[in-house]
Design an enzyme around this catalytic site. Sequence first.
Site, PDB file in Angstrom:
ATOM      1  N   TYR A  26      61.764  80.762  53.269  1.00 10.69           N
ATOM      2  CA  TYR A  26      61.715  79.436  52.658  1.00 10.69           C
ATOM      3  C   TYR A  26      60.544  79.359  51.670  1.00 10.69           C
ATOM      4  CZ  TYR A  26      61.883  74.403  52.081  1.00 10.69           C
ATOM      5  OH  TYR A  26      61.971  73.144  51.540  1.00 10.69           O
ATOM      6  N   HIS A  30      60.764  78.966  47.431  1.00 11.15           N
ATOM      7  CA  HIS A  30      60.119  77.869  46.719  1.00 11.15           C
ATOM      8  C   HIS A  30      58.965  78.320  45.831  1.00 11.15           C
ATOM      9  CE1 HIS A  30      62.657  75.451  49.267  1.00 11.15           C
ATOM     10  NE2 HIS A  30      62.442  74.479  48.388  1.00 11.15           N
ATOM     11  N   TYR A  49      56.687  65.694  42.458  1.00  5.28           N
ATOM     12  CA  TYR A  49      57.397  66.145  43.653  1.00  5.28           C
ATOM     13  C   TYR A  49      56.679  67.341  44.263  1.00  5.28           C
ATOM     14  CZ  TYR A  49      61.503  67.701  46.405  1.00  5.28           C
ATOM     15  OH  TYR A  49      62.369  68.089  47.388  1.00  5.28           O
ATOM     16  N   TRP A  84      72.077  74.802  45.121  1.00 10.05           N
ATOM     17  CA  TRP A  84      70.778  74.841  45.803  1.00 10.05           C
ATOM     18  C   TRP A  84      70.891  74.285  47.226  1.00 10.05           C
ATOM     19  CZ3 TRP A  84      66.254  77.173  44.809  1.00 10.05           C
ATOM     20  CH2 TRP A  84      65.139  76.782  45.556  1.00 10.05           C
TER      21      TRP A  84
END
Length: 131
Positions: A26, A30, A49, A84
């Site tokens: 993960y 990212h 964000y 995604w």
Amino acid sequence: MSERTDAAMERVCFQLQVKPDRIAEYRQRHAAVWPDMLVALKRTGWNNYSLFLREDGLLIGYVETPSIADAQAAMAQTEVNERWQTEMGEFFVDLDVPPDEGFLRLTEVFHLEDQLAALADDAPAPTEPPH
């Protein structure tokens, strides 16, 4: 209840749980999000964000947007978001909907700038010094 930074921005904080055996991947995914995903997020109102990940997989997200509902709806219309969300869905514990629909929104209980602004609004007007 909507949290707002000003009349036009909503502050949204949310949480999800990343599967412990998927945390490293993960993080890797990212570290280099697809460029078309980054552009789509910005174009659909996802501002400032950020995602924060604890060692046990607790994921906290934060975004500022004019409307989280509108931002989610606009992203849902993009092809890149569908790809995604399909790929990211497998990273989360107990999630039977796409991650961008299944997060738990947290309630804001404090914002420094809002409280400082309230103090300034309540302060008496300055008086002219004597000449």
